[in-house]
Design an enzyme around this catalytic site. Structure first.
Site, PDB file in Angstrom:
ATOM      1  CG  ASP A 150     -62.627  35.330  43.988  1.00  0.00           C
ATOM      2  OD1 ASP A 150     -63.025  35.380  45.315  1.00  0.00           O
ATOM      3  OD2 ASP A 150     -62.152  36.321  43.575  1.00  0.00           O
ATOM      4  CG  ASP A 157     -57.164  33.800  50.474  1.00  0.00           C
ATOM      5  OD1 ASP A 157     -58.317  34.080  50.499  1.00  0.00           O
ATOM      6  OD2 ASP A 157     -56.371  34.613  49.874  1.00  0.00           O
ATOM      7  CD  GLU A 200     -61.193  39.100  49.349  1.00  0.00           C
ATOM      8  OE1 GLU A 200     -60.631  39.941  50.220  1.00  0.00           O
ATOM      9  OE2 GLU A 200     -60.279  38.271  48.846  1.00  0.00           O
ATOM     10  CD  GLU A 201     -57.960  36.569  46.783  1.00  0.00           C
ATOM     11  OE1 GLU A 201     -57.510  37.582  46.934  1.00  0.00           O
ATOM     12  OE2 GLU A 201     -57.765  35.639  47.648  1.00  0.00           O
ATOM     13  CG  ASP A 241     -60.812  35.324  53.218  1.00  0.00           C
ATOM     14  OD1 ASP A 241     -60.229  34.152  53.105  1.00  0.00           O
ATOM     15  OD2 ASP A 241     -61.387  36.012  52.709  1.00  0.00           O
ATOM     16  CG  HIS A 278     -52.577  36.191  47.730  1.00  0.00           C
ATOM     17  ND1 HIS A 278     -52.668  37.430  47.826  1.00  0.00           N
ATOM     18  CD2 HIS A 278     -53.700  35.586  48.142  1.00  0.00           C
ATOM     19  CE1 HIS A 278     -54.042  37.868  48.131  1.00  0.00           C
ATOM     20  NE2 HIS A 278     -54.526  36.621  48.486  1.00  0.00           N
TER      21      HIS A 278
HETATM   22  N1  BES Z   1     -58.142  36.321  52.762  1.00  0.00           N
HETATM   23  C1  BES Z   1     -57.241  37.401  52.302  1.00  0.00           C
HETATM   24  C2  BES Z   1     -57.187  38.391  53.677  1.00  0.00           C
HETATM   25  C3  BES Z   1     -56.218  38.227  54.521  1.00  0.00           C
HETATM   26  C4  BES Z   1     -55.566  37.256  54.535  1.00  0.00           C
HETATM   27  C5  BES Z   1     -56.896  38.753  55.796  1.00  0.00           C
HETATM   28  C6  BES Z   1     -54.757  36.791  55.752  1.00  0.00           C
HETATM   29  C7  BES Z   1     -56.268  38.506  57.143  1.00  0.00           C
HETATM   30  C8  BES Z   1     -55.077  37.467  57.092  1.00  0.00           C
HETATM   31  C9  BES Z   1     -58.213  38.081  51.148  1.00  0.00           C
HETATM   32  O1  BES Z   1     -58.631  37.067  50.424  1.00  0.00           O
HETATM   33  C10 BES Z   1     -57.172  38.899  50.275  1.00  0.00           C
HETATM   34  O2  BES Z   1     -56.251  38.350  49.984  1.00  0.00           O
HETATM   35  N2  BES Z   1     -57.340  40.070  50.330  1.00  0.00           N
HETATM   36  C11 BES Z   1     -56.789  40.991  49.444  1.00  0.00           C
HETATM   37  C12 BES Z   1     -57.199  42.311  49.342  1.00  0.00           C
HETATM   38  C13 BES Z   1     -58.272  42.154  47.952  1.00  0.00           C
HETATM   39  C14 BES Z   1     -58.682  43.716  47.749  1.00  0.00           C
HETATM   40  C15 BES Z   1     -57.227  41.918  46.863  1.00  0.00           C
HETATM   41  C16 BES Z   1     -55.247  41.658  50.183  1.00  0.00           C
HETATM   42  O3  BES Z   1     -55.430  41.603  51.562  1.00  0.00           O
HETATM   43  O4  BES Z   1     -54.259  41.725  49.752  1.00  0.00           O
HETATM   44 MN    MN Z   2     -59.589  35.648  51.256  1.00  0.00          MN
HETATM   45 MN    MN Z   3     -56.811  36.563  49.150  1.00  0.00          MN
END
Ligand code: BES
Ligand code: MN
Ligand code: MN
Length: 455
Positions: A88, A119, A152-153, A179, A426
């Site tokens: 996703d 991502d 995940e997102e 990731d 993002h």
């Molecule tokens: N892949 C990212 C997290 C990430 C990015 C970790 C770069 C380390 C370096 C993941 O897809 C993400 O965006 N996670 C969200 C949290 C989620 C609960 C929406 C975030 O970190 O905001």
């Molecule tokens: Mn990610």
């Molecule tokens: Mn992300």
């Protein structure tokens, strides 16, 4: 190593074409209007896993978006690696800021531009292709299980349930995830921790309707002004977070650990220039690498209220809102922090308004071990394919499921990411360098090889 390189060289165009096909699916998990596309993406991923040689491939339905599972077991005496990723993506908005359409992957200057390029479609797909490569060249050295999810997102709510209900099926010696980011191809690195997350939405309500700002302004508190003041008070003059108890559980690093962390290459001028800011900002007493890696933070993700259309409208809005997230570090607990925020935000509200705080999803922070066979294997794999030992770093982002793998399955994770912090995750114009994609496909089989040897 040479046959790995040869296989990548001979198949790289197809590896790219297949990734482009995957990137054309608008698998936005947050917006129900894409539900059909998300489901089609899961089917596509399942089909590609099957084609690469996975067995028992299943698109597992959940209360939300499906989870794709597949495996290849070669022997009970061999170690098992569980590969996790997510198909996703974040919403592509604002669309007008993209130079080329988000779901029409375009190559410019050796980089693939598309939502999800890094991502996490580009990153988890490296594992699918590395899996194909191993079977077509030297054969698999260990058992592999794939679990690629679609939420995940949006907080991985249903994955938590799936993991709890499928403990036997998911049994493994290590979880391998791509990731996260590395510093650069010249300075490869491995993230050894992720921050947790507490996410809340606040509403400040004043008068029972929008008012003429001339007739009532000056006599009634403006919720937008009140909200702005309340938010501004959440950081003190040293940019510490001013919520009582917020830092109580924070694990402080030793001077040695801090020194090691700050040895990572970091060019402050380049960083500022890339972001278009004149000065950096942050918690007094900590470096930028510390502020984004080992310290908790509080950010306003969105703020709105009153008239935001064309031209001017003289109005005193009845309410104002904001979305606020807090990144957490080891030993902080997302539920506890959410409660602390809630009671503090209520407590600082003046009597002129009513304030509500609604929690969204959260997640716990993690640190991953560097003395494990799995970490050593990842380090060796990177050293061999990049010609340089990886630098351990701490990542600022969050992958809430990592803490859950530890808690529910008792399995530690290796974060072997090949993205860059500057890949616009993002944001508009998300990208992934073709060189990083191919390097990842080249490095992953070495991880499996060394992990099998070392464990
Ligand atoms: N892949 C990212 C997290 C990430 C990015 C970790 C770069 C380390 C370096 C993941 O897809 C993400 O965006 N996670 C969200 C949290 C989620 C609960 C929406 C975030 O970190 O905001
Ligand atoms: Mn990610
Ligand atoms: Mn992300």
């Amino acid at each position: 190593m040479q046959n790995i390189k040869d296989y990548v060289e001979q198949n790289k165009q197809r590896f790219l074409d297949e990734l482009f096909e995957l990137l054309r699916f608008p698998s936005v998990s947050a917006d129900p209007k894409y539900n059909g596309d998300v489901a089609k993406t899961a089917e596509f991923v399942a089909e590609k896993l099957r084609a690469a040689g996975a067995e028992n491939v299943e698109v597992c339905q959940t209360a939300g978006h499906p989870i794709v599972y597949g495996e290849k077991m070669i022997g009970e005496d061999k170690p098992t690696v569980l590969v996790y990723g997510h198909y996703d993506v974040q919403p592509p908005d604002p669309l007008e800021l993209w130079d080329t359409p988000p779901f029409e992957p375009t190559v410019r200057d050796g980089k693939i531009y598309a939502r999800g390029a890094c991502d996490d479609k580009g990153q988890f797909y490296m594992h699918v292709k590395a899996f194909e490569l191993m079977q077509q060249t030297d054969g698999l050295p260990c058992n592999i299980k794939f679990m690629i999810e679609g939420e995940e997102e949006v907080g991985s709510d249903n994955l938590g349930l799936f993991v709890a209900e499928n403990k036997e099926r998911l049994k493994a010696d290590v979880v391998l995830i791509s990731d996260t980011s590395m510093i650069s191809l010249e300075n490869p690195s491995l993230e050894t921790g992720l921050r947790g997350l507490s996410y809340v939405e606040v509403e400040v309500v004043g008068p029972n309707r929008d008012l003429h700002s001339g007739v009532y302004g000056g006599a009634v508190a403006n919720p937008a002004t009140i909200l702005a003041k309340m938010i501004a008070s959440l950081h003190d003059e040293n940019n510490h977070i001013a919520i009582p108890g917020f830092y109580d559980d924070v694990l402080e690093l030793s001077e040695e650990e801090r020194a090691a962390l700050n040895k990572a290459p970091f060019e402050i001028e380049e960083y500022k220039q890339d972001l278009g800011v004149n000065e950096l900002w942050g918690e007094e007493g900590f470096t930028t690498l510390e502020r984004t890696g080992i310290r908790p933070t509080l950010e306003v993700n969105g703020i709105w209220g009153g008239y935001i259309g064309e031209g001017a409208k003289t109005v005193l809005p009845s309410k104002a809102n904001a979305k606020i997230s807090m990144r957490l570090v080891p030993n902080q607990d997302s539920k506890k922090i959410t409660e602390l925020f809630k009671s503090h935000f209520q407590a600082i509200a003046p009597d002129t308004v009513k304030v509500t705080v609604t929690p969204h999803h959260g997640g716990e922070p993690v640190v991953t071990p560097t003395d494990s066979a799995a970490y050593q294997a990842a380090a060796k794999a990177i050293e061999e394919s990049f010609g340089k030992k990886p630098i351990p770093t701490r990542g600022g982002g969050s992958i809430p499921i990592v803490a859950l793998f530890e808690k529910e399955l008792g399995i530690k994770t290796v974060l072997m990411g090949f993205g860059l912090d500057s890949d616009n995750l993002h944001s508009p114009n998300e990208k992934f360098d073709i060189a990083n994609y191919l390097k990842g496909i080249e490095t992953i089989p070495l991880f499996h090889k060394y992990f099998s040897e070392l464990s």
